[in-house]
Scaffold this motif. Structure first.
Motif, mmCIF file in Angstrom:
data_model
loop_
_atom_site.group_PDB
_atom_site.id
_atom_site.type_symbol
_atom_site.label_atom_id
_atom_site.label_comp_id
_atom_site.label_asym_id
_atom_site.label_seq_id
_atom_site.Cartn_x
_atom_site.Cartn_y
_atom_site.Cartn_z
ATOM 1 N N PRO A 9 63.367 54.634 21.012
ATOM 2 C CA PRO A 9 62.869 53.502 20.215
ATOM 3 C C PRO A 9 63.756 53.139 19.023
ATOM 4 O O PRO A 9 63.578 52.057 18.441
ATOM 5 C CB PRO A 9 61.501 54.000 19.724
ATOM 6 C CG PRO A 9 61.597 55.487 19.757
ATOM 7 C CD PRO A 9 62.481 55.816 20.922
ATOM 8 N N ILE B 223 59.538 58.640 22.112
ATOM 9 C CA ILE B 223 60.375 59.844 22.215
ATOM 10 C C ILE B 223 61.796 59.473 21.800
ATOM 11 O O ILE B 223 62.442 58.623 22.435
ATOM 12 C CB ILE B 223 60.353 60.406 23.661
ATOM 13 C CG1 ILE B 223 58.896 60.675 24.090
ATOM 14 C CG2 ILE B 223 61.205 61.671 23.761
ATOM 15 C CD1 ILE B 223 58.748 61.135 25.527
ATOM 16 N N SER C 56 67.832 45.420 19.098
ATOM 17 C CA SER C 56 67.505 44.374 20.077
ATOM 18 C C SER C 56 66.984 43.129 19.366
ATOM 19 O O SER C 56 66.253 43.223 18.377
ATOM 20 C CB SER C 56 66.426 44.875 21.042
ATOM 21 O OG SER C 56 66.939 45.915 21.825
ATOM 22 N N PRO D 253 70.572 54.792 26.222
ATOM 23 C CA PRO D 253 71.851 54.241 26.718
ATOM 24 C C PRO D 253 72.474 55.133 27.800
ATOM 25 O O PRO D 253 73.415 55.880 27.550
ATOM 26 C CB PRO D 253 72.714 54.216 25.450
ATOM 27 C CG PRO D 253 72.186 55.328 24.617
ATOM 28 C CD PRO D 253 70.737 55.490 24.931
HETATM 29 C C1 LIG Z 1 70.552 51.305 21.935
HETATM 30 S S1 LIG Z 1 69.503 52.269 20.886
HETATM 31 C C2 LIG Z 1 68.012 51.336 21.059
HETATM 32 C C3 LIG Z 1 67.228 51.202 19.801
HETATM 33 C C4 LIG Z 1 66.052 50.214 19.886
HETATM 34 N N1 LIG Z 1 65.086 50.597 20.879
HETATM 35 C C5 LIG Z 1 66.545 48.829 20.190
HETATM 36 O O1 LIG Z 1 66.267 48.349 21.307
HETATM 37 O O2 LIG Z 1 67.215 48.228 19.351
HETATM 38 C C6 LIG Z 1 69.247 53.698 21.919
HETATM 39 C C7 LIG Z 1 68.321 54.762 21.334
HETATM 40 O O3 LIG Z 1 68.157 55.810 22.297
HETATM 41 C C8 LIG Z 1 68.134 57.057 21.612
HETATM 42 N N2 LIG Z 1 68.468 58.118 22.572
HETATM 43 C C9 LIG Z 1 69.683 58.436 23.099
HETATM 44 N N3 LIG Z 1 69.591 59.472 23.941
HETATM 45 C C10 LIG Z 1 68.265 59.810 23.986
HETATM 46 C C11 LIG Z 1 67.529 60.814 24.687
HETATM 47 N N4 LIG Z 1 68.135 61.668 25.519
HETATM 48 N N5 LIG Z 1 66.189 60.889 24.487
HETATM 49 C C12 LIG Z 1 65.554 60.019 23.625
HETATM 50 N N6 LIG Z 1 66.205 59.070 22.924
HETATM 51 C C13 LIG Z 1 67.545 58.955 23.101
HETATM 52 C C14 LIG Z 1 69.180 56.850 20.510
HETATM 53 O O4 LIG Z 1 69.053 57.802 19.474
HETATM 54 C C15 LIG Z 1 68.880 55.418 20.073
HETATM 55 O O5 LIG Z 1 67.887 55.392 19.079
#
Ligand SMILES: C[S@@+](CC[C@H](N)C(=O)[O-])C[C@H]1O[C@@H](n2cnc3c(N)ncnc32)[C@H](O)[C@@H]1O
Length: 184
Positions: free
Chosen positions: A49, A71, A24, A119
């Motif tokens: 995160p 988480i 982001s 996502p």
């Molecule tokens: C689009 S990235 C966002 C990363 C960062 N927060 C940013 O905004 O740049 C989505 C994050 O959600 C995590 N994620 C996906 N499914 C998840 C779940 N069921 N529980 C926790 N984290 C999850 C992914 O591993 C990834 O790190």
């Protein structure tokens, strides 16, 4: 720059869970946390995160007595997050649907804000439903659920769960993003 490249590498390895190839932007990070009242002590949960780009902004603004629980399912990102040395900050390498148990484990029944970058667009519907139900369950009465997406496609889904939804558009991000600010 190095962080952006590392994020891209991890994202390409895990496209079905990371859901984005770029971290982001600072504009999006700020918009995601601006609705939170940082003048008060807060229990905040961050879902998805990644490598901590939004996390850093939250920690910078939180009071000394606040708590942030991150988480994250991805082990590599968790290793990176664990390098943040802050007594107010906890990293949990689990999936977000365990949110209620994780909070309980840390001594909390509820939280004041959930900042989520999970996502949902690329996750199975039943997993999305479970995670959002848990988010609603653990939010305090006036709690906020804040989520970004790259389209307004899922707004209808949040309308069914939360009582009041505001949206913000952040053009300076790859890709441009919408922030959903939802009240319990
Ligand atoms: C689009 S990235 C966002 C990363 C960062 N927060 C940013 O905004 O740049 C989505 C994050 O959600 C995590 N994620 C996906 N499914 C998840 C779940 N069921 N529980 C926790 N984290 C999850 C992914 O591993 C990834 O790190």
């Amino acid at each position: 720059m190095l962080q952006a490249f590392d994020f891209l590498k991890e994202s390409l390895k895990n496209l079905k869970t990371v859901g984005s190839v770029a971290r982001s932007s600072s504009f999006l990070c700020k918009a995601m946390i601006d609705p939170i009242d940082f003048s008060k002590n807060q229990v905040i949960v961050e879902l998805g995160p990644g490598d901590g780009v939004i996390t850093e902004y939250i920690l910078e603004r939180m009071t000394e007595e606040s708590t942030l629980i991150a988480i994250e399912v991805n082990e590599t990102f968790c290793e990176k997050l664990k390098q943040i040395n802050d007594k107010r900050f906890f990293v949990v390498n689990q999936s977000a649907e365990h949110l209620d148990e994780i909070l309980k484990h840390h001594g909390y029944k509820e939280c004041d804000a959930i900042v989520s970058a999970v996502p949902f667009v690329v996750l199975p519907d039943d997993l999305t439903d479970k995670i959002l139900a848990k988010c609603h369950l653990v939010l305090s009465q006036k709690g906020l659920f804040i989520q970004y997406h790259y389209s307004l496609f899922l707004k209808k889904m949040y309308n069914k769960i939360f009582s009041n939804i505001e949206t913000d558009f952040i053009p300076i991000n790859i890709p441009p993003a919408f922030v959903f600010i939802c009240q319990k």
